[in-house]
Design a protein around this motif. Structure first.
Motif, mmCIF file in Angstrom:
data_model
loop_
_atom_site.group_PDB
_atom_site.id
_atom_site.type_symbol
_atom_site.label_atom_id
_atom_site.label_comp_id
_atom_site.label_asym_id
_atom_site.label_seq_id
_atom_site.Cartn_x
_atom_site.Cartn_y
_atom_site.Cartn_z
ATOM 1 N N ASP A 24 0.829 -1.208 0.000
ATOM 2 C CA ASP A 24 0.000 0.000 0.000
ATOM 3 C C ASP A 24 0.862 1.256 0.000
ATOM 4 O OD1 ASP A 24 -2.647 1.393 0.389
ATOM 5 O OD2 ASP A 24 -1.636 2.023 2.232
ATOM 6 N N LEU A 25 1.906 1.274 0.807
ATOM 7 C CA LEU A 25 2.779 2.451 0.893
ATOM 8 C C LEU A 25 3.502 2.706 -0.426
ATOM 9 C CD1 LEU A 25 4.267 1.874 4.460
ATOM 10 C CD2 LEU A 25 2.769 3.763 3.778
ATOM 11 N N LEU A 26 3.987 1.649 -1.067
ATOM 12 C CA LEU A 26 4.707 1.797 -2.332
ATOM 13 C C LEU A 26 3.784 2.301 -3.444
ATOM 14 C CD1 LEU A 26 6.877 -1.451 -2.228
ATOM 15 C CD2 LEU A 26 7.753 0.887 -2.158
ATOM 16 N N ILE A 27 2.567 1.761 -3.500
ATOM 17 C CA ILE A 27 1.618 2.193 -4.522
ATOM 18 C C ILE A 27 1.214 3.647 -4.300
ATOM 19 C CG2 ILE A 27 -0.719 1.839 -5.418
ATOM 20 C CD1 ILE A 27 -0.333 -1.168 -4.919
ATOM 21 N N ALA A 31 1.978 6.924 -6.751
ATOM 22 C CA ALA A 31 0.877 7.755 -7.229
ATOM 23 C C ALA A 31 1.039 9.227 -6.857
ATOM 24 C CB ALA A 31 -0.445 7.224 -6.675
ATOM 25 N N GLY A 32 2.111 9.534 -6.102
ATOM 26 C CA GLY A 32 2.370 10.916 -5.737
ATOM 27 C C GLY A 32 1.732 11.350 -4.432
ATOM 28 N N GLU A 33 1.145 10.392 -3.694
ATOM 29 C CA GLU A 33 0.553 10.721 -2.399
ATOM 30 C C GLU A 33 1.650 10.932 -1.352
ATOM 31 O OE1 GLU A 33 -2.441 7.975 -1.116
ATOM 32 O OE2 GLU A 33 -3.147 7.612 -3.163
ATOM 33 N N ALA A 34 1.345 11.725 -0.341
ATOM 34 C CA ALA A 34 2.289 11.942 0.751
ATOM 35 C C ALA A 34 2.375 10.673 1.597
ATOM 36 C CB ALA A 34 1.843 13.121 1.603
ATOM 37 N N VAL A 35 3.575 10.183 1.780
ATOM 38 C CA VAL A 35 3.808 8.977 2.573
ATOM 39 C C VAL A 35 4.848 9.296 3.633
ATOM 40 C CG1 VAL A 35 4.678 6.617 2.522
ATOM 41 C CG2 VAL A 35 3.201 7.417 0.679
ATOM 42 N N ASP A 36 4.575 8.913 4.857
ATOM 43 C CA ASP A 36 5.499 9.163 5.959
ATOM 44 C C ASP A 36 6.820 8.426 5.702
ATOM 45 O OD1 ASP A 36 6.761 8.385 8.677
ATOM 46 O OD2 ASP A 36 5.328 9.952 9.232
ATOM 47 N N LYS A 37 7.906 9.186 5.578
ATOM 48 C CA LYS A 37 9.203 8.595 5.237
ATOM 49 C C LYS A 37 9.702 7.639 6.308
ATOM 50 C CE LYS A 37 10.840 12.294 2.172
ATOM 51 N NZ LYS A 37 11.902 13.302 1.923
ATOM 52 N N ALA A 38 9.494 8.005 7.557
ATOM 53 C CA ALA A 38 9.937 7.128 8.644
ATOM 54 C C ALA A 38 9.154 5.821 8.642
ATOM 55 C CB ALA A 38 9.780 7.845 9.989
ATOM 56 N N LEU A 39 7.856 5.909 8.338
ATOM 57 C CA LEU A 39 7.020 4.710 8.315
ATOM 58 C C LEU A 39 7.432 3.772 7.196
ATOM 59 C CD1 LEU A 39 4.588 3.038 9.224
ATOM 60 C CD2 LEU A 39 3.145 4.470 7.739
ATOM 61 N N ILE A 40 7.615 4.315 5.983
ATOM 62 C CA ILE A 40 7.965 3.433 4.868
ATOM 63 C C ILE A 40 9.364 2.853 5.055
ATOM 64 C CG2 ILE A 40 8.938 5.178 3.277
ATOM 65 C CD1 ILE A 40 7.405 3.687 1.023
ATOM 66 N N SER A 41 10.270 3.618 5.662
ATOM 67 C CA SER A 41 11.606 3.104 5.951
ATOM 68 C C SER A 41 11.534 1.950 6.945
ATOM 69 C CB SER A 41 12.492 4.222 6.503
ATOM 70 O OG SER A 41 13.773 3.729 6.813
#
Length: 389
Positions: A24-27, A31-41
């Motif tokens: 979900d985070l990668l998709i 798509a250009g949505e804001a994703v929390d960098k710490a969370l995806i890391s």
């Protein structure tokens, strides 16, 4: 490149299924949505640790990070290169054009997935930003897979040709010029992988799959000329990387479909033999191509080339019996004529694109375990006893 003198080694093609959260985070990020960098890391750390442990548990000798940090095996490129925008209009492959209900089935099965046929296109000169992202990938992999977890490590990168056919050209005055620009820029990623001490695997499904995709309207001879052009671009891009430090993956497309119009291996094998790679990884478990060892037998496999045959199919939830795997390995050894130059593998990746995994995650680990068990059976027969590498 690692070979074994006392048993058949195992590897896979690169991508392994991602968990639902990371998918979900990668998709969303693509798509250009804001994703929390710490969370995806954090999720990437967790995912890479898991796939490393699963590979080790299954008995994989030559492993990687499972491409957990990428949304797709080639569609991640715009994150690292400038010049891409808009949307490509990829041709519908012949499998799907002739069997439209497959498209309906595909959409029902994978309602939320990374960009595949609608990836960005080249609308300006393509330029590789820097190697920080690939270095970050490698650093995370090394952190999650300490030295000694695998006998050898590899990392994947897409061929210039598969990028050119997926992220299509809307800027350069010819396909060849676009291809050469990509080869020049992707070289930065290839070198970074090599300089980190990993085996470089270049994924080049364009050398076979594109016969039924972008180049479906070409004549056979024109397609082979295009295939030769694409292979030359790869060889140019890897200049300076020793042949024993990179391998080339070729396939007919990692989807469940008829594959009736696939180009025969016999047609492209003379071109593949021009590679400067130390190994070729090719599908042989795919039901449409399981007979293609005959092409290798007739074409005299080069003495300085390792064969990494797919002996596990990558779009089916059937778990191959170890005896089936062992027989497939034995056939590969017979056509190569040298047990030390065969490494058992899967046909293709299991997580080609985020959100489009044909095989259930738990089944993937069972398939990899069967790969190891089948390789052990083959080793016992080829060497006369079970031994350690």
């Amino acid at each position: 490149m690692l070979t074994s003198r006392d048993r058949i080694l195992t590897t896979h093609v690169g991508s392994l299924p991602r968990n639902a959260t990371l998918t979900d985070l990668l998709i969303r990020r693509e798509a250009g949505e804001a994703v929390d960098k710490a969370l995806i890391s954090s999720e990437m750390d967790k995912a890479v640790r898991e796939v490393v442990a699963k590979q080790k548990e299954a008995g994989i000798d030559i492993g990687n990070d499972g491409e957990q940090q990428r949304v797709g095996f080639q569609t991640y490129v715009p994150e690292r290169m400038s010049g891409f925008a808009g949307e490509s209009k990829r041709k519908v492959g012949r499998d799907f054009a002739e069997t439209p209900e497959l498209i309906e089935q595909f959409l029902r099965r994978f309602p939320r997935r990374g960009k595949i046929s609608n990836a960005p296109q080249a609308q300006a000169e393509v330029k590789y930003h820097d190697v920080s992202q690939i270095k970050d990938e490698i650093e995370r992999f090394r952190r999650c897979a300490p030295r000694g977890v695998f006998l050898e490590e590899f990392a994947t990168a897409p061929s210039p040709g598969i990028v050119a056919t997926t992220l299509q050209n809307a800027y350069y005055d010819s396909h060849e010029n676009y291809l050469n620009a990509l080869a020049r820029e992707l070289r930065h990623e290839y070198r970074a992988i090599h300089e980190a001490g990993l085996i470089l695997q270049i994924d080049a499904p364009d050398l076979a799959m594109e016969r039924t995709m972008l180049f479906q309207d070409l004549s056979d001879s024109d397609f082979l000329a295009m295939c030769d052009l694409h292979l030359h671009a790869i060889n140019k891009a890897v200049e300076g990387i020793p042949r024993d430090r990179w391998r080339l993956h070729v396939c007919w497309g990692n989807w469940e479909g008829p594959h009736e119009h696939d180009v025969p291996l016999a047609s492209i094998l003379p071109i593949l033999y021009k590679t400067t790679a130390g190994a070729l990884t090719i599908e042989f478990a795919n039901p449409r191509h399981a007979h293609e060892y005959d092409a290798v037998r007739k074409a005299d496999w080069p003495k300085d080339l390792i064969l990494i045959p797919g002996v596990i199919e990558s779009t089916s939830n059937f778990v191959e019996h170890p005896e089936v795997v062992a027989r497939r390995i034995a056939e590969a050894v017979a056509v190569v004529g040298d047990r030390e130059r065969v490494i058992a593998s899967t046909d293709c990746g299991f997580g080609t694109f985020a959100g489009r995994e044909w095989v259930a995650r738990s089944v993937v680990w069972k398939k990899l375990k069967s790969l190891r068990e089948g390789a052990d059976l083959a080793s016992a027969r080829l060497w006369g006893k079970k031994t350690a590498a």
